[in-house]
Design an enzyme around this catalytic site. Structure first.
Site, PDB file in Angstrom:
ATOM      1  N   HIS A  88     -11.357  -4.598   2.761  1.00  0.00           N
ATOM      2  CA  HIS A  88     -10.404  -3.504   2.619  1.00  0.00           C
ATOM      3  C   HIS A  88     -10.842  -2.229   3.339  1.00  0.00           C
ATOM      4  CE1 HIS A  88      -7.534  -1.025   0.034  1.00  0.00           C
ATOM      5  NE2 HIS A  88      -6.786  -1.980   0.541  1.00  0.00           N
ATOM      6  N   HIS A 146      -0.397   6.111   0.559  1.00  0.00           N
ATOM      7  CA  HIS A 146      -1.296   4.970   0.713  1.00  0.00           C
ATOM      8  C   HIS A 146      -2.739   5.461   0.696  1.00  0.00           C
ATOM      9  CE1 HIS A 146      -3.149   1.403   2.771  1.00  0.00           C
ATOM     10  NE2 HIS A 146      -2.324   0.792   1.944  1.00  0.00           N
TER      11      HIS A 146
END
Length: 533
Positions: A201, A425
């Protein structure tokens, strides 16, 4: 509206599989199935084919979904004056004006241009030729659109060597190889994911210029929709010159970055390990807080995850003995939520909060914890509409097991940066003084969402920290900026991404859940959301 349904269905396929496996999975992986091809056609149309409304921001029809679906109303339209255009900063000027923090939000299409000038930057501006002659680069990320990425590089840099560091267990690995096959300058580097249901990630860039090395740590996937109308966070280092010694920063940035890279255990990163060692990082004033998959024990237990944050705050947060600091609220803001346990004390307010509230004193404080996560209304009224919820993959299966979480939740609101409608985000964690939120004790921007997979969970009587995913972020501590505290309301204010204090959910507010149906009201494009049909 079938386009919406197809996208939502693709998002929950992974969730359905997770139910069959009956095991915890970081909810960020739900988004892994989205590709450029799976984004609904109406989104592409809105992104690339909208006309500019001749009335610009003064248009009275901006609340009409049909009108806004066809027309954009940016301040940079034909009505913008030459004077306003002249105010625009070059990429180099943007970075110069961001000192000393060097922290940016991504530029957002559709807001007033001046809000895209100060402490805001685009991917093209980050990669601009104005910064120097790029010789090679590396891109660490979770999702890639290779064609989009190459278009962001200046044409003269597109044939330079590029290393793509990605997760090795993604379903679309074949797709990534196919995307890269026409480009011999691109090398793929898969990251090992030894613990099930972890993700790669991390979102980071290495940019090597003839004049030195730049590190960029951010929160955006390398896909077009992440850089257009979302709120993302970006930290950009100075260009660090080459040196004959191993000059380090006062924050041990070089050591911590090399410790992180070492965890990949791959020859493909050896060039970058050597390059990092050869450059002078003494101008960097932020700390690295990273996560790497594994069960970390002994001397390594404090190197990664929330224990690294705990140790860094304990060692460097030099605050005077003031009671107001003990009760200073802690804010967490994120775009995904993992499985946190049957009650708040299972992990969130016990293990995780213990790290977040760490001061350099032995105080036994119990600060209030406020969590910011978009409501359904935040998503519905966003620039993207319901499709923005595809990047907020909190699912019903997880949410039903932790209904207690709603007591901590606060709305997304960023009016002072004109980004209330730019779906977040970005992921941030911070601590503010409780005197009307006038000052900031510390600030972290990171790829890590609110999950055990990202931050780690203690095992074996607290002698082992188990982490599933790769994550990275940077921590701002006042001491490293020769300050005792970061001000929030003066000329040297820290560029906070959202409005403070956060607004608590009202009784009618619900957290966005990706696999629920939303048909009561159309979104900002006149669409509904139904993942089941």
């Amino acid at each position: 509206m079938t386009t919406n349904k197809r996208t939502a269905s693709s998002l929950i396929n992974d969730d359905i599989e997770a139910k069959k496996l009956k095991t915890e999975i970081d909810s960020t992986s739900l988004i892994s199935t989205i590709s450029k091809e799976s984004i609904p056609s109406f989104v592409d149309d809105n992104i690339t084919k909208k006309k500019i409304c001749e009335y610009g921001e003064k248009c009275y029809r901006q609340k009409n979904p049909k009108h806004t679906a066809e027309y954009d109303h940016p301040s940079t339209s034909a009505s913008t004056s030459a004077k306003d255009v002249n105010k625009r900063l070059t990429p180099v000027e943007k970075i110069e004006q961001s000192e000393p923090y060097r922290f940016f939000l991504s530029t957002v299409h559709g807001i007033q241009d001046n809000y895209n000038q100060t402490n805001a930057i685009s991917l093209k501006e980050i990669l601009s030729v104005e910064h120097g002659q790029l010789t090679r680069s590396a891109q660490f990320n979770y999702m890639f659109d290779i064609e989009f990425l190459l278009e962001q590089y200046p044409s003269e840099f597109r044939l330079k060597p590029l290393l793509i560091v990605h997760g090795d267990s993604r379903d679309d690995n074949h797709s990534l190889k196919t995307q890269c096959s026409p480009y011999p300058q691109i090398e793929l580097c898969p990251a090992r994911l030894d613990i099930p249901f972890g993700t790669h990630h991390t979102k980071m860039m290495f940019l090597l210029y003839e004049t030195g090395l730049r590190i960029v740590i951010h929160t955006a996937n390398l896909i077009s929709q992440d850089w257009r109308q979302k709120t993302q966070g970006i930290w950009i280092s100075p260009i660090c010159p080459k040196t004959n010694d191993t000059r380090e920063s006062k924050t041990n940035f070089k050591k911590d970055l090399l410790d992180y890279i070492e965890q990949y255990r791959t020859r493909q990163l050896q060039f970058w390990q050597k390059t990092i060692n050869e450059h002078d990082f003494s101008s960097i004033n932020v700390h690295i807080i990273s996560s790497t998959p594994g069960r970390h024990t002994g001397a390594n237990i404090n190197k990664f995850g929330h224990l690294k944050l705990r140790q860094t705050l304990k060692n460097y947060l030099n605050l005077e003995n003031n009671e107001q600091y003990y009760s200073a609220p802690i804010i967490g803001q994120f775009s995904s939520i993992g499985s946190l346990g049957p009650n708040a004390n299972s992990w969130l307010t016990k293990e995780f909060l213990t790290s977040l509230k760490q001061l350099n004193t032995n105080s036994f404080d119990s600060p209030e914890l406020k969590l910011i996560y978009p409501t359904v209304e935040n998503v519905r009224t966003s620039f993207e509409g319901y499709i923005a919820g595809g990047s907020l993959p909190y699912n019903m299966q997880t949410a039903m097991k932790q209904t207690w979480l709603i007591n901590y939740l606060h709305r997304w609101k960023a009016d002072h940066r004109q980004r209330s409608r730019a779906s977040p985000h970005i992921k941030t964690y911070l601590r503010v003084t409780n005197d009307q939120y006038k000052n900031l004790l510390w600030f972290l921007v990171t790829s890590a969402n609110l999950s055990k997979a990202a931050w780690g969970v203690l095992e074996k009587n607290n002698t082992q920290l188990m982490i599933r995913s790769y994550e990275i972020g940077v921590l701002f501590i006042p001491k490293q900026f020769s300050q005792t505290i970061f001000p929030l309301f003066d000329s040297s204010s820290f560029p906070i991404p959202y409005d403070l204090p956060p607004v608590k959910y009202e009784s009618t507010d619900k957290p966005w859940i990706v696999d629920m149906t939303y048909k009561n009201q159309p979104d900002s494009h006149g669409n509904m959301w139904d993942p089941h049909d």
